[in-house]
Design a protein around this motif. Structure first.
Motif, mmCIF file in Angstrom:
data_model
loop_
_atom_site.group_PDB
_atom_site.id
_atom_site.type_symbol
_atom_site.label_atom_id
_atom_site.label_comp_id
_atom_site.label_asym_id
_atom_site.label_seq_id
_atom_site.Cartn_x
_atom_site.Cartn_y
_atom_site.Cartn_z
ATOM 1 N N ASP A 14 0.845 -1.196 0.000
ATOM 2 C CA ASP A 14 0.000 0.000 0.000
ATOM 3 C C ASP A 14 0.881 1.247 0.000
ATOM 4 O OD1 ASP A 14 -2.295 -1.558 0.206
ATOM 5 O OD2 ASP A 14 -2.294 -1.462 2.397
ATOM 6 N N SER A 15 0.417 2.292 -0.654
ATOM 7 C CA SER A 15 1.090 3.583 -0.591
ATOM 8 C C SER A 15 0.473 4.400 0.533
ATOM 9 C CB SER A 15 0.938 4.339 -1.918
ATOM 10 O OG SER A 15 1.634 3.684 -2.931
ATOM 11 N N ARG A 16 1.336 4.941 1.383
ATOM 12 C CA ARG A 16 0.864 5.776 2.489
ATOM 13 C C ARG A 16 1.588 7.111 2.440
ATOM 14 N NH1 ARG A 16 0.721 1.553 7.566
ATOM 15 N NH2 ARG A 16 -0.588 -0.002 6.562
ATOM 16 N N ARG A 17 0.824 8.179 2.566
ATOM 17 C CA ARG A 17 1.396 9.519 2.539
ATOM 18 C C ARG A 17 1.923 9.891 3.924
ATOM 19 N NH1 ARG A 17 1.716 12.103 -1.622
ATOM 20 N NH2 ARG A 17 1.644 14.174 -0.725
ATOM 21 N N PHE A 18 2.967 10.709 3.935
ATOM 22 C CA PHE A 18 3.487 11.244 5.190
ATOM 23 C C PHE A 18 3.899 12.691 4.979
ATOM 24 C CE2 PHE A 18 7.288 9.725 3.066
ATOM 25 C CZ PHE A 18 8.248 10.669 3.369
ATOM 26 N N ASN A 19 3.888 13.452 6.083
ATOM 27 C CA ASN A 19 4.358 14.832 6.025
ATOM 28 C C ASN A 19 5.269 15.167 7.202
ATOM 29 O OD1 ASN A 19 2.507 15.078 8.082
ATOM 30 N ND2 ASN A 19 1.141 16.468 6.999
ATOM 31 N N GLY A 20 5.708 14.120 7.906
ATOM 32 C CA GLY A 20 6.638 14.313 9.004
ATOM 33 C C GLY A 20 7.509 13.093 9.207
ATOM 34 N N THR A 40 7.220 5.151 22.414
ATOM 35 C CA THR A 40 5.862 5.036 22.948
ATOM 36 C C THR A 40 5.448 6.329 23.639
ATOM 37 O OG1 THR A 40 6.061 2.645 23.187
ATOM 38 C CG2 THR A 40 4.365 3.745 24.522
ATOM 39 N N GLY A 41 6.341 6.920 24.410
ATOM 40 C CA GLY A 41 6.046 8.193 25.070
ATOM 41 C C GLY A 41 5.779 9.301 24.074
ATOM 42 N N TRP A 42 6.580 9.342 23.002
ATOM 43 C CA TRP A 42 6.378 10.357 21.967
ATOM 44 C C TRP A 42 5.030 10.149 21.274
ATOM 45 C CZ3 TRP A 42 6.255 9.860 16.525
ATOM 46 C CH2 TRP A 42 6.253 11.077 15.830
ATOM 47 N N LEU A 43 4.686 8.904 20.967
ATOM 48 C CA LEU A 43 3.396 8.619 20.333
ATOM 49 C C LEU A 43 2.231 9.024 21.232
ATOM 50 C CD1 LEU A 43 4.173 5.150 18.720
ATOM 51 C CD2 LEU A 43 3.737 7.296 17.506
ATOM 52 N N HIS A 44 2.333 8.721 22.521
ATOM 53 C CA HIS A 44 1.264 9.106 23.456
ATOM 54 C C HIS A 44 1.159 10.625 23.581
ATOM 55 C CE1 HIS A 44 -0.100 5.252 25.271
ATOM 56 N NE2 HIS A 44 1.030 4.838 24.724
ATOM 57 N N GLY A 45 2.296 11.312 23.448
ATOM 58 C CA GLY A 45 2.292 12.772 23.526
ATOM 59 C C GLY A 45 1.835 13.451 22.246
ATOM 60 N N ASN A 46 1.674 12.680 21.183
ATOM 61 C CA ASN A 46 1.245 13.212 19.884
ATOM 62 C C ASN A 46 0.118 12.350 19.324
ATOM 63 O OD1 ASN A 46 3.383 15.384 19.167
ATOM 64 N ND2 ASN A 46 4.546 13.653 19.974
ATOM 65 N N PRO A 47 -1.033 12.337 19.991
ATOM 66 C CA PRO A 47 -2.119 11.435 19.582
ATOM 67 C C PRO A 47 -2.744 11.777 18.229
ATOM 68 C CG PRO A 47 -2.898 12.953 21.261
ATOM 69 C CD PRO A 47 -1.401 13.160 21.135
ATOM 70 N N ASP A 48 -2.424 12.945 17.679
ATOM 71 C CA ASP A 48 -3.022 13.355 16.408
ATOM 72 C C ASP A 48 -2.253 12.861 15.181
ATOM 73 O OD1 ASP A 48 -0.946 15.053 17.247
ATOM 74 O OD2 ASP A 48 -1.635 16.648 15.917
ATOM 75 N N ILE A 49 -1.139 12.153 15.382
ATOM 76 C CA ILE A 49 -0.388 11.669 14.227
ATOM 77 C C ILE A 49 -0.821 10.260 13.848
ATOM 78 C CG2 ILE A 49 1.615 13.074 14.827
ATOM 79 C CD1 ILE A 49 3.036 10.413 15.495
ATOM 80 N N LYS A 50 -0.607 9.926 12.582
ATOM 81 C CA LYS A 50 -0.866 8.581 12.072
ATOM 82 C C LYS A 50 0.445 8.065 11.497
ATOM 83 C CE LYS A 50 -5.599 9.663 10.979
ATOM 84 N NZ LYS A 50 -6.282 10.536 10.062
ATOM 85 N N VAL A 51 0.950 6.981 12.053
ATOM 86 C CA VAL A 51 2.210 6.414 11.585
ATOM 87 C C VAL A 51 1.998 5.780 10.219
ATOM 88 C CG1 VAL A 51 4.010 4.705 12.043
ATOM 89 C CG2 VAL A 51 3.049 6.045 13.932
ATOM 90 N N PHE A 72 7.917 7.570 10.001
ATOM 91 C CA PHE A 72 7.286 8.424 9.005
ATOM 92 C C PHE A 72 5.816 8.544 9.403
ATOM 93 C CE2 PHE A 72 10.878 6.398 7.051
ATOM 94 C CZ PHE A 72 11.450 7.377 6.267
ATOM 95 N N TYR A 73 5.308 9.754 9.472
ATOM 96 C CA TYR A 73 3.935 9.946 9.952
ATOM 97 C C TYR A 73 3.222 11.047 9.190
ATOM 98 C CZ TYR A 73 5.849 13.914 12.542
ATOM 99 O OH TYR A 73 6.461 15.098 12.887
ATOM 100 N N SER A 74 1.908 11.038 9.310
ATOM 101 C CA SER A 74 1.104 12.126 8.762
ATOM 102 C C SER A 74 0.419 12.839 9.920
ATOM 103 C CB SER A 74 0.078 11.618 7.740
ATOM 104 O OG SER A 74 -0.831 10.749 8.358
ATOM 105 N N GLN A 75 0.278 14.138 9.752
ATOM 106 C CA GLN A 75 -0.335 14.981 10.781
ATOM 107 C C GLN A 75 -1.071 16.101 10.067
ATOM 108 O OE1 GLN A 75 2.507 17.094 13.246
ATOM 109 N NE2 GLN A 75 1.165 16.860 14.993
ATOM 110 N N ASP A 76 -2.292 16.353 10.494
ATOM 111 C CA ASP A 76 -3.047 17.470 9.909
ATOM 112 C C ASP A 76 -2.316 18.765 10.231
ATOM 113 O OD1 ASP A 76 -4.973 15.757 8.945
ATOM 114 O OD2 ASP A 76 -6.261 15.986 10.698
ATOM 115 N N MET A 77 -2.238 19.617 9.237
ATOM 116 C CA MET A 77 -1.546 20.905 9.432
ATOM 117 C C MET A 77 -2.522 21.974 9.834
ATOM 118 S SD MET A 77 1.142 21.139 6.409
ATOM 119 C CE MET A 77 2.333 19.907 6.085
#
Length: 77
Positions: A14-20, A40-51, A72-77
């Motif tokens: 699958d192709s997945r887009r990322f912006n971070g 894990t701590g970073w992921l919990h502190g940034n719940p709005d990202i999608k890996v 590599f992750y995507s995050q709404d800007m």
């Protein structure tokens, strides 16, 4: 920090887009053992990202071993 670009990674066909991209790295054995908890701590502190994907890289020479995990992750800007 706001992401400034974007890209696409292939993951299981699958192709997945990322912006971070976030890089975690350690050379000392105790730090390498704690990388998972740091991520894990970073992921919990940034719940709005999608890996989108992760890349694990190991490098070493005669004296040192380095473990790097790149997320590599995507995050709404």
């Amino acid at each position: 920090m706001q992401p400034s670009g974007s890209g696409t990674v292939k993951h299981n066909g699958d192709s997945r887009r990322f912006n971070g991209v976030k890089t975690f790295s350690a050379t000392l054995a105790p730090d390498r053992g704690a990388l998972g908890e740091r991520i894990t701590g970073w992921l919990h502190g940034n719940p709005d990202i999608k890996v989108a994907d992760t890349v694990v890289t190991q490098s070493s020479d005669h004296a040192f071993h380095c473990l790097t995990i790149t997320v590599f992750y995507s995050q709404d800007m």
